[in-house]
Design a protein around this motif. Structure first.
Motif, PDB file in Angstrom:
ATOM      1  N   GLU A 296      -5.289  -6.237  -3.662  1.00 30.05           N
ATOM      2  CA  GLU A 296      -6.148  -5.111  -3.272  1.00 30.05           C
ATOM      3  C   GLU A 296      -5.365  -3.797  -3.284  1.00 30.05           C
ATOM      4  OE1 GLU A 296      -7.833  -6.066   0.550  1.00 30.05           O
ATOM      5  OE2 GLU A 296      -8.606  -7.976  -0.184  1.00 30.05           O
TER       6      GLU A 296
ATOM      7  N   LYS B 208       0.961   4.294 -14.413  1.00 28.93           N
ATOM      8  CA  LYS B 208       0.894   2.895 -14.845  1.00 28.93           C
ATOM      9  C   LYS B 208       2.286   2.313 -15.037  1.00 28.93           C
ATOM     10  CE  LYS B 208      -3.663   3.116 -16.980  1.00 28.93           C
ATOM     11  NZ  LYS B 208      -4.423   3.146 -18.223  1.00 28.93           N
TER      12      LYS B 208
ATOM     13  N   ARG C 199       0.826  -1.209   0.000  1.00 31.20           N
ATOM     14  CA  ARG C 199       0.000   0.000   0.000  1.00 31.20           C
ATOM     15  C   ARG C 199       0.860   1.259   0.000  1.00 31.20           C
ATOM     16  NH1 ARG C 199      -4.433  -1.423   4.614  1.00 31.20           N
ATOM     17  NH2 ARG C 199      -5.260  -3.273   3.598  1.00 31.20           N
TER      18      ARG C 199
ATOM     19  N   THR D  28      -5.013  -2.717  -6.864  1.00 32.22           N
ATOM     20  CA  THR D  28      -6.293  -2.221  -7.380  1.00 32.22           C
ATOM     21  C   THR D  28      -6.452  -0.760  -6.979  1.00 32.22           C
ATOM     22  OG1 THR D  28      -7.321  -4.402  -7.305  1.00 32.22           O
ATOM     23  CG2 THR D  28      -8.808  -2.505  -7.277  1.00 32.22           C
ATOM     24  N   HIS D  29      -6.081  -0.443  -5.736  1.00 35.26           N
ATOM     25  CA  HIS D  29      -6.146   0.941  -5.262  1.00 35.26           C
ATOM     26  C   HIS D  29      -5.157   1.835  -6.029  1.00 35.26           C
ATOM     27  CE1 HIS D  29      -6.566   4.348  -2.590  1.00 35.26           C
ATOM     28  NE2 HIS D  29      -5.247   4.384  -2.479  1.00 35.26           N
ATOM     29  N   HIS D  30      -3.925   1.367  -6.204  1.00 38.05           N
ATOM     30  CA  HIS D  30      -2.917   2.154  -6.932  1.00 38.05           C
ATOM     31  C   HIS D  30      -3.339   2.409  -8.387  1.00 38.05           C
ATOM     32  CE1 HIS D  30      -0.019   2.139  -3.721  1.00 38.05           C
ATOM     33  NE2 HIS D  30       0.210   0.838  -3.778  1.00 38.05           N
ATOM     34  N   GLU D  31      -4.017   1.436  -8.990  1.00 43.87           N
ATOM     35  CA  GLU D  31      -4.367   1.522 -10.404  1.00 43.87           C
ATOM     36  C   GLU D  31      -5.578   2.405 -10.686  1.00 43.87           C
ATOM     37  OE1 GLU D  31      -4.617  -2.672 -11.082  1.00 43.87           O
ATOM     38  OE2 GLU D  31      -2.485  -2.812 -11.642  1.00 43.87           O
ATOM     39  N   LYS D  32      -6.368   2.713  -9.650  1.00 42.60           N
ATOM     40  CA  LYS D  32      -7.537   3.570  -9.860  1.00 42.60           C
ATOM     41  C   LYS D  32      -7.100   4.928 -10.384  1.00 42.60           C
ATOM     42  CE  LYS D  32     -10.846   1.711  -6.613  1.00 42.60           C
ATOM     43  NZ  LYS D  32     -11.502   1.869  -5.322  1.00 42.60           N
ATOM     44  N   ASN D  33      -7.684   5.327 -11.488  1.00 38.47           N
ATOM     45  CA  ASN D  33      -7.439   6.641 -12.096  1.00 38.47           C
ATOM     46  C   ASN D  33      -5.959   6.894 -12.414  1.00 38.47           C
ATOM     47  OD1 ASN D  33     -10.238   7.265 -11.776  1.00 38.47           O
ATOM     48  ND2 ASN D  33      -9.807   7.847  -9.655  1.00 38.47           N
ATOM     49  N   ALA D  34      -5.199   5.840 -12.654  1.00 42.54           N
ATOM     50  CA  ALA D  34      -3.773   6.002 -12.953  1.00 42.54           C
ATOM     51  C   ALA D  34      -3.567   6.495 -14.376  1.00 42.54           C
ATOM     52  CB  ALA D  34      -3.049   4.678 -12.747  1.00 42.54           C
TER      53      ALA D  34
END
Length: 166
Positions: A125, A139, A81, A128-134
């Protein structure tokens, strides 16, 4: 890993760089590990002990990694995280690639090595959080983080899950 000659001490500022997520392990496992390393004569970098106030944390950490003969990476439940932890790991694995004699030891603290390697469960998980709106730049960072996690978890290490640590 311990330095026994003055040549080793002049070449490296640290014998060991500890990479860990403070909120998970600072007051327990990592603190015990740090004390054991120091007691055994290893010059060990741990961010809460070695950083001087007022300096840029990122550059100080990156420099400490470059100046370390080895690294111990404590993979814990929330390690993935932390962008700081992942950036440290990328730097550690890059240094290992550049100087093959650098030893990197992964410790899996209450996480399964395959979860780290494959970014599943709690590691999945986190990504998934890091990739949101990346965006594209983010990326690319995420790709490097995942590669570093796979590389590090493929190394011979220790699974501290369900083990008594004295």
């Amino acid at each position: 890993m311990a330095s026994s000659s003055s040549t080793s001490h002049s070449q490296w500022s640290y014998d060991v760089f500890l990479s860990f997520r403070g909120e998970d392990t600072r007051r327990n496992f990592t603190d015990h590990l740090y004390k054991a390393l120091i007691h055994s004569g290893f010059r060990t970098f741990r961010d809460d002990e070695e950083l001087r106030r007022g300096e840029e944390i990122a550059q100080e950490l990156l420099t400490a990694i470059e100046e370390s003969r080895s690294a111990i990476v404590v993979f814990s439940e929330t390690y993935a995280r932390s962008k700081w932890c992942l950036e440290e790991l990328v730097k550690i694995m890059k240094c290992k690639e550049e100087r093959e004699q650098m030893v990197v030891i992964p410790i899996f603290y209450h996480v399964d090595p395959s979860e780290v390697r494959n970014q599943t469960e709690i590691y999945g998980e986190a990504f998934t959080h890091h990739e949101k709106n990346a965006d594209e730049e983010r990326k690319e960072k995420i790709r490097k983080w995942k590669t570093a996690l796979r590389q590090a978890s493929d190394l011979a290490g220790y699974d501290a899950k369900n083990r008594f640590i004295s």
